[in-house]
Design a protein around this motif. Structure first.
Motif, PDB file in Angstrom:
ATOM      1  N   VAL A  25       0.868  -1.174   0.000  1.00  0.00           N
ATOM      2  CA  VAL A  25       0.000   0.000   0.000  1.00  0.00           C
ATOM      3  C   VAL A  25       0.904   1.223   0.000  1.00  0.00           C
ATOM      4  O   VAL A  25       1.883   1.273   0.761  1.00  0.00           O
ATOM      5  N   PRO A  26       0.631   2.222  -0.830  1.00  0.00           N
ATOM      6  CA  PRO A  26       1.470   3.423  -0.828  1.00  0.00           C
ATOM      7  C   PRO A  26       1.523   4.052   0.569  1.00  0.00           C
ATOM      8  O   PRO A  26       0.547   3.997   1.324  1.00  0.00           O
ATOM      9  N   ALA A  27       2.632   4.629   0.897  1.00  0.00           N
ATOM     10  CA  ALA A  27       2.819   5.247   2.212  1.00  0.00           C
ATOM     11  C   ALA A  27       1.799   6.353   2.478  1.00  0.00           C
ATOM     12  O   ALA A  27       1.445   6.612   3.625  1.00  0.00           O
ATOM     13  N   ASP A  28       1.303   6.981   1.413  1.00  0.00           N
ATOM     14  CA  ASP A  28       0.347   8.070   1.584  1.00  0.00           C
ATOM     15  C   ASP A  28      -1.112   7.609   1.472  1.00  0.00           C
ATOM     16  O   ASP A  28      -2.021   8.435   1.419  1.00  0.00           O
ATOM     17  N   ALA A  29      -1.342   6.297   1.465  1.00  0.00           N
ATOM     18  CA  ALA A  29      -2.710   5.783   1.383  1.00  0.00           C
ATOM     19  C   ALA A  29      -3.480   6.182   2.633  1.00  0.00           C
ATOM     20  O   ALA A  29      -2.934   6.212   3.738  1.00  0.00           O
ATOM     21  N   ASP A  30      -4.762   6.463   2.465  1.00  0.00           N
ATOM     22  CA  ASP A  30      -5.573   6.841   3.616  1.00  0.00           C
ATOM     23  C   ASP A  30      -6.145   5.601   4.305  1.00  0.00           C
ATOM     24  O   ASP A  30      -5.923   4.459   3.878  1.00  0.00           O
ATOM     25  N   LEU A  31      -6.870   5.821   5.363  1.00  0.00           N
ATOM     26  CA  LEU A  31      -7.438   4.751   6.169  1.00  0.00           C
ATOM     27  C   LEU A  31      -8.330   3.830   5.338  1.00  0.00           C
ATOM     28  O   LEU A  31      -8.247   2.602   5.458  1.00  0.00           O
TER      29      LEU A  31
END
Length: 151
Positions: A25-31
């Motif tokens: 999952v990208p590090a900037d993915a949200d909840l």
């Protein structure tokens, strides 16, 4: 099944499995994106019999659950708050004693680690994988429940 925006539609199940395993999952993915990825991982895990693939899926699930655990303690971004305000607040899908996301994530982490240990009888591992699947899907529904009221 959950929509996982970072995955592309591929022809074979093996390609989807490989994509889930190899693309974190990208590090900037949200909840919401992170919990959707957890749901996708656990769904594939439930249907996978190959030991090496199961181990790789469990490892990726652990990483994603840890990211989800971190996000559950962080402030929500405005676009998620807006989604949580929308919709009618209904009774929660989880009991009052599970109303903290972190507790549910911790249970999912523990179940994943138990499954990964490789020392459980096959029937127990299968049962715990089913329990993990249901817990993660319940968690995904809980995280997205409208619960914020407008003033």
């Amino acid at each position: 099944m959950a929509t996982v925006p970072t995955l592309t539609h591929l022809q074979s199940d093996e390609s989807v499995i490989q994509q889930l395993i190899t693309h974190p999952v990208p590090a900037d993915a949200d909840l919401f994106a992170t919990v959707d990825r957890c749901a996708a991982l656990v769904s594939v895990l439930l249907e996978t019999d190959d030991a090496a693939t199961r181990a790789a899926l469990c490892e990726r699930l652990l990483q994603t659950l840890r990211q989800l655990r971190h996000l559950s303690d962080a402030d929500l971004p405005p676009h998620l708050i807006a989604q949580l305000i929308e919709g009618e607040k209904l009774a929660s899908c989880v009991p009052d004693c599970w109303q903290e996301t972190a507790i549910q994530v911790d249970y999912a982490l523990d179940l994943t680690q138990a499954i990964m240990c490789g020392t459980l009888p096959a029937s127990v591992a299968k049962g715990l994988t089913g329990l993990l699947h249901d817990l993660v899907w319940l968690l995904a529904a809980f995280v997205k429940e409208p619960y914020i009221t407008t003033h």
